[in-house]
Write an enzyme that holds these catalytic residues in place. Structure first.
Site, mmCIF file in Angstrom:
data_model
loop_
_atom_site.group_PDB
_atom_site.id
_atom_site.type_symbol
_atom_site.label_atom_id
_atom_site.label_comp_id
_atom_site.label_asym_id
_atom_site.label_seq_id
_atom_site.Cartn_x
_atom_site.Cartn_y
_atom_site.Cartn_z
ATOM 1 N N GLU A 194 0.826 -1.205 0.000
ATOM 2 C CA GLU A 194 0.000 0.000 0.000
ATOM 3 C C GLU A 194 0.865 1.262 0.000
ATOM 4 O O GLU A 194 0.460 2.294 -0.534
ATOM 5 C CB GLU A 194 -0.945 -0.001 1.205
ATOM 6 C CG GLU A 194 -1.993 -1.110 1.196
ATOM 7 C CD GLU A 194 -3.198 -0.804 0.301
ATOM 8 O OE1 GLU A 194 -3.191 0.241 -0.393
ATOM 9 O OE2 GLU A 194 -4.139 -1.615 0.294
ATOM 10 N N ARG A 249 -11.226 9.576 -5.568
ATOM 11 C CA ARG A 249 -10.870 8.650 -4.495
ATOM 12 C C ARG A 249 -10.789 7.212 -5.003
ATOM 13 O O ARG A 249 -10.089 6.378 -4.415
ATOM 14 C CB ARG A 249 -11.849 8.747 -3.328
ATOM 15 C CG ARG A 249 -11.424 7.863 -2.156
ATOM 16 C CD ARG A 249 -12.181 8.116 -0.874
ATOM 17 N NE ARG A 249 -11.749 7.189 0.163
ATOM 18 C CZ ARG A 249 -12.131 7.234 1.428
ATOM 19 N NH1 ARG A 249 -12.973 8.174 1.839
ATOM 20 N NH2 ARG A 249 -11.683 6.351 2.299
#
Length: 382
Positions: A194, A249
């Site tokens: 991530e 997003r």
């Protein structure tokens, strides 16, 4: 890019959401300050800690001590570790425990754990008494850089990941980098996927810095705090502009359409950690982008090499039990991707790359193209 930090530096990242803004506090041994931060934020509050069995063994006493020393009453509920706890049954257990602890609407739930605990506890808080505030105390690298920030909470359905949930922002995130020392190497690597994602989707200079400095991040030097803070700033900026994923997003899901399908195919088990699925998914997204002529083949190779350098899986064949449970079946994977949250009226949406550091939303990707792409990838290295 360098990391001009020392372990003694505390970093505050603001998530700018108006009257629901909150701080992400990042630093070594910052967990000890949790009690006074909560007391300053909500005088007279009571708390209930939700954690898993493994994290409880390391950090529950220290967390309770910090709250008690600040004069804050607390209780706790412990769940089992792993994705299996993001279920209806465990949500019921946690919700009933919070009600039994008499947590009221002006009290706080504390999510002490990794992404599973944060998602579960946050969702329980969102639905308890129609909404109780909560604090995130992430204890995994993945949670510190991603899942604890932005207010996505939820549980899994047998049909797919995170299909039941709510947007519910925390009121505070306390990310103690010292707790990461207790993670296994595999868990830390999974979280690193991530971190790399933030470089790939919007910051080529950060990705290049990671290529040079990843060893220092793994060894626990001050580069670790720098990487976490940079990731949090990137996510906070996107969340502030698009809290409920109506637009950009969605870029944060780079690698997740493939990755979530792979997690579902492996039964949400420890055969494939979330970050490992994201790593494979990001490589597949890069290779699909290259096939579509969006990025150079060399960029896709560069991405794959970096993730492989840190020990992450980068191909479907790297997943344990590759030939079982539909992993080697392109149609089965397509069916799982059809449950992705970004699907609109049955049409697939992918996050693809125009360059390292520039991700784009690709709506209405032709399913037959993706199926043929997967079939080729499934044949490789067999």
């Amino acid at each position: 890019m360098t990391a001009p930090l020392k372990h003694t530096d505390l970093i505050n990242v603001d998530v700018a959401l108006g009257d629901r803004a909150y701080d992400i506090v990042i630093g070594r041994d910052v967990l000890a300050t949790l009690g006074r931060r909560v007391a300053a934020l909500r005088p007279g509050v009571r708390t209930a800690i939700v954690t898993d069995r493994t994290v409880a063994g390391h950090w529950l006493k220290k967390t309770e001590a910090s709250l008690t020393e600040a004069g804050i009453a607390t209780s706790h509920v412990i769940v089992e570790e792993g994705e299996g706890s993001k279920s209806y049954a465990v949500l019921e257990k946690v919700s009933e425990a919070l009600i039994a602890a008499r947590i009221e609407r002006n009290d706080l739930v504390v999510a002490l754990g990794g992404g599973v605990v944060g998602d579960l506890a946050g969702f329980a808080a969102a639905i308890l008494r129609r909404g109780v505030d909560f604090v995130q105390v992430p204890t995994s690298l993945l949670a510190q850089v991603d899942s604890s920030v932005g207010g996505k909470t939820g549980i899994n359905s047998p049909q797919g990941k995170n299909l039941i949930g709510a947007f519910h922002q925390p009121v505070l995130v306390v990310a103690d980098t010292a707790v990461l020392d207790t993670l296994s190497p595999r868990q830390f690597r999974a979280g690193y996927a991530e971190v790399a994602k933030y470089g790939l989707l919007g910051d080529e200079a950060f990705f290049a810095w990671l290529e040079t400095n990843h060893a220092d991040i793994f060894s626990g030097n001050a580069a670790r705090e720098h990487a976490i803070a940079t990731s949090c700033r990137a996510k906070a900026a996107i969340v502030a502009r698009d809290e409920r994923e109506n637009g950009e997003r969605a870029l944060l899901n780079l690698g997740h359409t493939f990755g979530h399908a792979l997690e579902a195919a492996t039964g949400f088990s420890d055969r494939l950690f979330h970050g490992e699925g994201v790593a494979v998914g990001m490589v597949l997204a890069a290779e699909l982008s290259a096939q579509l002529g969006m990025i150079a083949d060399g960029d896709a190779i560069r991405i794959k090499h970096h993730l492989a350098d840190v020990g992450l899986p980068t191909a479907l064949q790297d997943i344990a039990g590759f030939t079982q449970e539909g992993l080697a079946d392109a149609d089965a994977l397509m069916a799982l991707m059809a449950q992705d949250k970004k699907v609109k009226r049955g049409r697939l949406t992918f996050i693809l790359l125009e360059a390292i550091g520039r991700a784009v939303i690709a709506p209405d990707v032709e399913p037959s193209l993706v199926r043929d792409f997967l079939k080729v990838k499934l044949e490789r290295r067999r």
